[in-house]
Design an enzyme around this catalytic site. Sequence first.
Site, PDB file in Angstrom:
ATOM      1  N   THR A  72      -3.312   8.285 -11.774  1.00 32.14           N
ATOM      2  CA  THR A  72      -4.571   8.349 -12.534  1.00 32.14           C
ATOM      3  C   THR A  72      -5.705   8.747 -11.606  1.00 32.14           C
ATOM      4  OG1 THR A  72      -3.808   6.670 -14.089  1.00 32.14           O
ATOM      5  CG2 THR A  72      -6.191   7.011 -13.945  1.00 32.14           C
ATOM      6  N   THR A 251     -10.767   0.656   1.814  1.00 30.27           N
ATOM      7  CA  THR A 251      -9.742   0.166   2.729  1.00 30.27           C
ATOM      8  C   THR A 251      -8.352   0.490   2.183  1.00 30.27           C
ATOM      9  OG1 THR A 251     -11.184  -1.629   3.390  1.00 30.27           O
ATOM     10  CG2 THR A 251      -8.836  -1.931   3.842  1.00 30.27           C
ATOM     11  N   CYS A 339      -1.390   2.380 -29.169  1.00 21.24           N
ATOM     12  CA  CYS A 339      -2.339   1.518 -29.838  1.00 21.24           C
ATOM     13  C   CYS A 339      -3.735   1.886 -29.355  1.00 21.24           C
ATOM     14  CB  CYS A 339      -2.024   0.059 -29.512  1.00 21.24           C
ATOM     15  SG  CYS A 339      -3.019  -1.048 -30.477  1.00 21.24           S
TER      16      CYS A 339
HETATM   17  N1  PMP Z   1       0.760  11.049 -15.197  1.00 22.28           N
HETATM   18  C1  PMP Z   1       1.955  10.850 -15.760  1.00 22.28           C
HETATM   19  C2  PMP Z   1       2.773  12.032 -16.173  1.00 22.28           C
HETATM   20  C3  PMP Z   1       2.428   9.558 -15.967  1.00 22.28           C
HETATM   21  O1  PMP Z   1       3.613   9.362 -16.523  1.00 22.28           O
HETATM   22  C4  PMP Z   1       1.620   8.457 -15.562  1.00 22.28           C
HETATM   23  C5  PMP Z   1       2.084   7.033 -15.785  1.00 22.28           C
HETATM   24  N2  PMP Z   1       2.578   6.778 -17.060  1.00 22.28           N
HETATM   25  C6  PMP Z   1       0.383   8.730 -14.969  1.00 22.28           C
HETATM   26  C7  PMP Z   1      -0.007  10.040 -14.805  1.00 22.28           C
HETATM   27  C8  PMP Z   1      -0.525   7.632 -14.521  1.00 22.28           C
HETATM   28  O2  PMP Z   1       0.045   6.912 -13.477  1.00 22.28           O
HETATM   29  P1  PMP Z   1      -0.599   5.553 -12.986  1.00 22.28           P
HETATM   30  O3  PMP Z   1      -0.723   4.694 -14.197  1.00 22.28           O
HETATM   31  O4  PMP Z   1       0.361   5.029 -12.003  1.00 22.28           O
HETATM   32  O5  PMP Z   1      -1.930   5.872 -12.403  1.00 22.28           O
END
Ligand code: PMP
Length: 406
Positions: A72, A251, A339
């Site tokens: 993310t 950090t 949801c």
């Molecule tokens: N991109 C993809 C294709 C994912 O499958 C996911 C997790 N479901 C994410 C991004 C986000 O990863 P995270 O929740 O570990 O930040």
Amino acid sequence: MKKIYLDYAATTPVDKDVLKEMLPYFSEKFGNASSIHSFGQTAQQAIDQARAQAAKFFGATPNEIIFTSGATESNNLAIKGVVKSYYTKFKTKPHIVTSAFEHHCVLDTCKALEKENLAEITFVSPDKDGVIQVADIQKAIKKNTILISIMYVNNEIGTVQPIAEIGKMVKMINNGERKETDFQLQFHTDATQAVNYFDCNVNKLGVHLLSMSAHKIYGPKGNGILYIKKGTPIKKIQDGGDQEYKLRAGTQNVPGIVGLGKALELVMLNAKRENVKIKNLRDYFIKKVLQEIPKTKLNGSKVKRSPNNTNFSFEDVEGEGLLLSLDMEGIACSTGSACSSGALSPSHVLLAIGLKPEQAHGSLRMTLGKHTTKQELDITLKKLKVIVERLRQISGNVLSDYYSSK
Ligand code: PMP
């Protein structure tokens, strides 16, 4: 009752060898990697080692690896960071090409930039098999396009996108062989669901930026990487310390980074062998489900598909009912609905490949992993069959009548 986990695309258990490597960095080797003293140096050395492991995995150099809190954050940094860098030189609004079935963290990042009037976005649709066509990406490129962001493997239907082909096209444009845009194009891929299963060598893929998360590869949650090719125009989006080549303040999570490095090393060592087993099990399961449960459809291409992914639509059944009934039997998987604000909305991925809302609502994703066994799949099939039949009896044709009346 022994539980069965079929949700490896959501997350994976930390591998015992990964955990073993991580443990000392929670307690006796607890230093802050930015500290000059020996405690800090021990932590820094561990990070250096993980960075080298990651660089080896992606075919990059260590200073092209940025540790983050997960995909993310990596996706946010990649997209917002490139746009921010663009504005240090130019004043006009840039354009981004992405797809309609990216993970929400890419889609929402793009939508946020659009809403703030900072970028124009084109969301390219996949075909009905869940594959993006290179020609459609090419058609979407405009004079002000600066970035293409396309996921490597879709997280819901497991379909594999032609990243290396898009990379080749981007290279031709950037070499001046083609004139679609006035800018040097940056190419980003969200490889979160690909790292376990597909070649992620950044040179072969032709990407400038690549995101991933450790917890999808038997590593810890809250850790990820953004690969940034040397010379890519990008600015930090978070202010604070100078960590991670001044691109990601804060950090460093040393145990997590150590775990991520080890998890990547294990993928290099074992994944090829494990993936053959997983793919065979997946093919067996798909065949059995389609054979034994009538009015069932596999969503997404059967061929261009991640070895661990199955995603089915069961006619006249609600996915939530299925999920809860399976959970009561100790089987964990996920549905094609999300949801949002208290209501169930059908998955944007399934809608993007042309499913009707009722088909999307009746869908189930079951994803396999390295601990999945044939026996588990046989038990799941047996229970699934009974549950689908029971739910169909309850609903009758109520659902299809409901949707056809809308
Ligand atoms: N991109 C993809 C294709 C994912 O499958 C996911 C997790 N479901 C994410 C991004 C986000 O990863 P995270 O929740 O570990 O930040």
